[in-house]
Write an enzyme that holds these catalytic residues in place. Structure first.
Site, PDB file in Angstrom:
ATOM      1  N   CYS A  64      36.100 -36.393-103.852  1.00  0.00           N
ATOM      2  CA  CYS A  64      36.787 -35.160-104.243  1.00  0.00           C
ATOM      3  C   CYS A  64      38.264 -35.452-104.491  1.00  0.00           C
ATOM      4  CB  CYS A  64      36.615 -34.136-103.119  1.00  0.00           C
ATOM      5  SG  CYS A  64      37.527 -32.620-103.376  1.00  0.00           S
ATOM      6  N   SER A  66      40.761 -33.963-103.388  1.00  0.00           N
ATOM      7  CA  SER A  66      41.555 -33.863-102.157  1.00  0.00           C
ATOM      8  C   SER A  66      41.622 -35.204-101.413  1.00  0.00           C
ATOM      9  CB  SER A  66      40.972 -32.825-101.198  1.00  0.00           C
ATOM     10  OG  SER A  66      40.827 -31.603-101.847  1.00  0.00           O
ATOM     11  N   HIS A  69      44.228 -37.059-103.074  1.00  0.00           N
ATOM     12  CA  HIS A  69      45.549 -36.525-102.727  1.00  0.00           C
ATOM     13  C   HIS A  69      46.094 -37.184-101.457  1.00  0.00           C
ATOM     14  CE1 HIS A  69      45.638 -33.810-105.938  1.00  0.00           C
ATOM     15  NE2 HIS A  69      45.145 -32.724-105.385  1.00  0.00           N
ATOM     16  N   HIS A  85      34.853 -35.814 -97.235  1.00  0.00           N
ATOM     17  CA  HIS A  85      34.561 -34.515 -96.608  1.00  0.00           C
ATOM     18  C   HIS A  85      33.484 -33.747 -97.350  1.00  0.00           C
ATOM     19  CE1 HIS A  85      37.459 -33.824 -99.777  1.00  0.00           C
ATOM     20  NE2 HIS A  85      37.010 -32.593 -99.855  1.00  0.00           N
ATOM     21  N   CYS A 193      31.725 -29.286-100.462  1.00  0.00           N
ATOM     22  CA  CYS A 193      33.096 -28.979-100.912  1.00  0.00           C
ATOM     23  C   CYS A 193      33.122 -28.404-102.318  1.00  0.00           C
ATOM     24  CB  CYS A 193      34.031 -30.194-100.825  1.00  0.00           C
ATOM     25  SG  CYS A 193      35.700 -29.761-101.385  1.00  0.00           S
TER      26      CYS A 193
HETATM   27  N1  COD Z   1      46.704 -26.830-117.755  1.00  0.00           N
HETATM   28  C1  COD Z   1      45.352 -26.778-117.880  1.00  0.00           C
HETATM   29  N2  COD Z   1      44.531 -27.697-117.316  1.00  0.00           N
HETATM   30  C2  COD Z   1      45.087 -28.696-116.625  1.00  0.00           C
HETATM   31  C3  COD Z   1      46.488 -28.823-116.463  1.00  0.00           C
HETATM   32  C4  COD Z   1      47.298 -27.829-117.075  1.00  0.00           C
HETATM   33  N3  COD Z   1      48.632 -27.869-116.973  1.00  0.00           N
HETATM   34  N4  COD Z   1      46.744 -29.916-115.709  1.00  0.00           N
HETATM   35  C5  COD Z   1      45.545 -30.464-115.415  1.00  0.00           C
HETATM   36  N5  COD Z   1      44.554 -29.735-115.960  1.00  0.00           N
HETATM   37  C6  COD Z   1      43.105 -29.960-115.863  1.00  0.00           C
HETATM   38  C7  COD Z   1      42.693 -31.416-115.933  1.00  0.00           C
HETATM   39  O1  COD Z   1      42.557 -31.857-117.265  1.00  0.00           O
HETATM   40  C8  COD Z   1      41.334 -31.386-115.207  1.00  0.00           C
HETATM   41  O2  COD Z   1      40.274 -31.153-116.084  1.00  0.00           O
HETATM   42  C9  COD Z   1      41.458 -30.175-114.267  1.00  0.00           C
HETATM   43  O3  COD Z   1      42.666 -29.510-114.598  1.00  0.00           O
HETATM   44  C10 COD Z   1      41.517 -30.586-112.778  1.00  0.00           C
HETATM   45  O4  COD Z   1      40.358 -31.191-112.465  1.00  0.00           O
HETATM   46  P1  COD Z   1      40.191 -32.301-111.302  1.00  0.00           P
HETATM   47  O5  COD Z   1      38.955 -33.079-111.651  1.00  0.00           O
HETATM   48  O6  COD Z   1      41.461 -33.025-111.105  1.00  0.00           O
HETATM   49  O7  COD Z   1      40.000 -31.440-110.020  1.00  0.00           O
HETATM   50  P2  COD Z   1      38.729 -30.787-109.275  1.00  0.00           P
HETATM   51  O8  COD Z   1      37.922 -29.879-110.117  1.00  0.00           O
HETATM   52  O9  COD Z   1      38.014 -31.863-108.531  1.00  0.00           O
HETATM   53  O10 COD Z   1      39.466 -29.769-108.346  1.00  0.00           O
HETATM   54  C11 COD Z   1      40.373 -30.134-107.465  1.00  0.00           C
HETATM   55  C12 COD Z   1      41.345 -29.073-107.079  1.00  0.00           C
HETATM   56  C13 COD Z   1      42.542 -29.184-107.980  1.00  0.00           C
HETATM   57  C14 COD Z   1      40.798 -27.679-107.174  1.00  0.00           C
HETATM   58  C15 COD Z   1      41.733 -29.433-105.651  1.00  0.00           C
HETATM   59  O11 COD Z   1      42.760 -28.671-105.227  1.00  0.00           O
HETATM   60  C16 COD Z   1      40.536 -29.318-104.751  1.00  0.00           C
HETATM   61  O12 COD Z   1      39.751 -30.235-104.693  1.00  0.00           O
HETATM   62  N6  COD Z   1      40.370 -28.181-104.113  1.00  0.00           N
HETATM   63  C17 COD Z   1      39.200 -27.841-103.380  1.00  0.00           C
HETATM   64  C18 COD Z   1      39.012 -28.596-102.108  1.00  0.00           C
HETATM   65  C19 COD Z   1      39.812 -28.122-100.977  1.00  0.00           C
HETATM   66  O13 COD Z   1      39.940 -26.951-100.722  1.00  0.00           O
HETATM   67  N7  COD Z   1      40.344 -29.104-100.309  1.00  0.00           N
HETATM   68  C20 COD Z   1      41.119 -28.870 -99.159  1.00  0.00           C
HETATM   69  C21 COD Z   1      40.504 -29.485 -97.985  1.00  0.00           C
HETATM   70  S1  COD Z   1      40.237 -31.141 -98.095  1.00  0.00           S
HETATM   71 ZN    ZN Z   2      36.941 -31.490-101.434  1.00  0.00          ZN
END
Ligand code: COD
Ligand code: ZN
Length: 393
Positions: A64, A66, A69, A85, A193
């Site tokens: 994931c 996170s 991160h 996780h 998650c």
């Molecule tokens: N405008 C539009 N789209 C954008 C921009 C922008 N400025 N910047 C990036 N993007 C796009 C990217 O191209 C990508 O497609 C997408 O945003 C982000 O996707 P990923 O693959 O990086 O992220 P995900 O879907 O895995 O999500 C991750 C989250 C960002 C939601 C992250 O915060 C998360 O994993 N949250 C849930 C988990 C959680 O609550 N963790 C906390 C406990 S560990």
């Molecule tokens: Zn996660």
């Protein structure tokens, strides 16, 4: 008979359980010794579970954002640490006083536990159990202030009460949900998650009604799960927003009615969305984790009754400044952790819904790799080549 009914679980049960109970287990784990370094595959010792704890044999774990991160330092955690996780596995042994789980049970570890006693657990409105380790100063330890992992004589920290990048982990009883033993663990691990976080943000946090218009900012695994939630809720328009147009085909496959790239417009994206929908969407979701898109998502929803949900984890130490008129006129700004689900209650039901084919997980899983290829899995995430990679142990 039971063996015939749940081959997958019983195989692991028979092989591992009796021999290891109450003993320290030596196994393989991916240790992150410090930030911005590759994961190091090490032999670690995993102590037996103490009272109210369970030891889990991890079968599959997703990678994931996170987790990454923590590697980059965007999410501050104590080192050395075993991350991960989003997983599924089988209970190997249980500590004293454990009542809700037994060896052989198939489980999903819960990074938001459900103690059942704190104010959030007791409220019908809450889900962020006070026993979580997600705060801005996480301990990386079990409830008694110690760790169950050691490597080369050093104590290794836990991650958000789960730590799944290891063959065996120990979690609190309130941080593991028993699931259908027939469920394919290498798929339903996503319910730990990414999938639940996005899907629940729509159905549980926002409670989107049929016929609503929605905008989804960010089309990673979590954003695509938001799209699926909007479709399940019966939204009439689902506008997907991403700066990477390669994400659009899958978003459409999963229910997006339109896809837009902010780079294709001169005006700000909230103005584009307001024009497309008349007065803004009913619901917007920020699934990127950037403060600029959080305020853009807020401004994109209807000025009087629009609801905007922050799903992306906010970057450490950054603050938002915004025009309070955006809220004064009536908009609602909400956050959603683990999709607002009360984890131990909801996860078994989500797995049951998956088994009944109420939603799909396959389109989110672009790669399945052996656990030893964990660093390759993270490279796929960082280069945008994967949605979700699942590591199989
Ligand atoms: N405008 C539009 N789209 C954008 C921009 C922008 N400025 N910047 C990036 N993007 C796009 C990217 O191209 C990508 O497609 C997408 O945003 C982000 O996707 P990923 O693959 O990086 O992220 P995900 O879907 O895995 O999500 C991750 C989250 C960002 C939601 C992250 O915060 C998360 O994993 N949250 C849930 C988990 C959680 O609550 N963790 C906390 C406990 S560990
Ligand atoms: Zn996660």
């Amino acid at each position: 008979m039971i063996f015939l009914l749940c081959k997958r679980v019983c195989f692991y049960s028979l092989l591992f359980l009796a021999a290891t109970t109450c003993k320290v287990i030596k196994c393989k784990a991916a240790v992150l010794w410090e930030a911005n370094k590759p994961f190091s595959l090490e032999e670690v010792e995993v102590a037996p579970p103490k009272a109210h704890e369970v030891r889990i044999k991890i079968v599959a774990t997703g990678i994931c954002r996170s987790d990454d991160h923590v590697v980059t330092g965007a999410l501050a955690m104590p080192f050395p640490i075993i991350l991960g996780h989003e997983a599924a596995g089988v209970i190997e042994s249980v500590g004293e006083k454990v009542t809700s789980l037994k060896p052989g049970d198939a489980v999903i570890p819960l990074f938001v536990p459900q103690c059942g006693e704190c104010r959030s657990c007791l409220s019908t409105k809450g889900n962020l159990c006070i026993k979580n380790d997600l705060s801005s100063s996480p301990t990386g330890l079990m409830a008694d202030g110690t760790t169950r992992f050691t490597c080369k004589g050093k104590a290794i920290h836990h991650f958000v009460g789960t730590s799944t990048f290891t063959e065996y982990t120990v979690v609190h009883e309130t941080a593991a949900a028993k699931i259908d033993s027939a469920a394919p663990l290498e798929k339903v691990c996503l319910i730990g998650c990414g999938f639940s976080t996005g899907y629940g943000a729509v159905l549980q946090t926002a409670k989107v009604e049929a016929g609503s218009t929605c905008a989804v900012f960010g089309l990673g695994g979590v954003g695509l799960s938001v799209v699926m939630g909007c479709k399940a809720a019966g939204a009439s328009r689902i506008i997907a927003v991403d700066i990477n147009k390669d994400k659009f085909a899958k978003a459409k496959e999963l229910g997006a009615t339109e896809c837009i790239n902010p780079k294709d417009f001169k005006k700000p994206i909230h103005e584009v969305l307001t024009e497309m929908t008349g007065q803004g969407v009913d619901y917007s979701f920020e699934v990127i984790g950037r403060i600029e898109t959080m305020t853009a998502a807020l401004a994109s929803c209807h000025n009087n009754y629009g609801v905007s949900v922050i799903v992306g984890v906010p970057p450490a130490a950054q603050k938002i400044s915004f025009d309070p008129m955006l809220i004064f006129s009536g908009r609602t700004w909400k956050g959603s952790v683990f999709g607002g689900w009360k984890s131990k209650d909801a996860v078994p039901k989500l797995v049951a819904d998956y088994m009944k084919k109420k939603f799909v997980l396959d389109p989110l899983i672009t790669h399945t790799l052996p656990f030893t290829k964990i660093n390759e899995g993270f490279d796929l995430l960082r280069t945008g080549k994967s949605i979700r990679s699942v590591l199989v142990l």
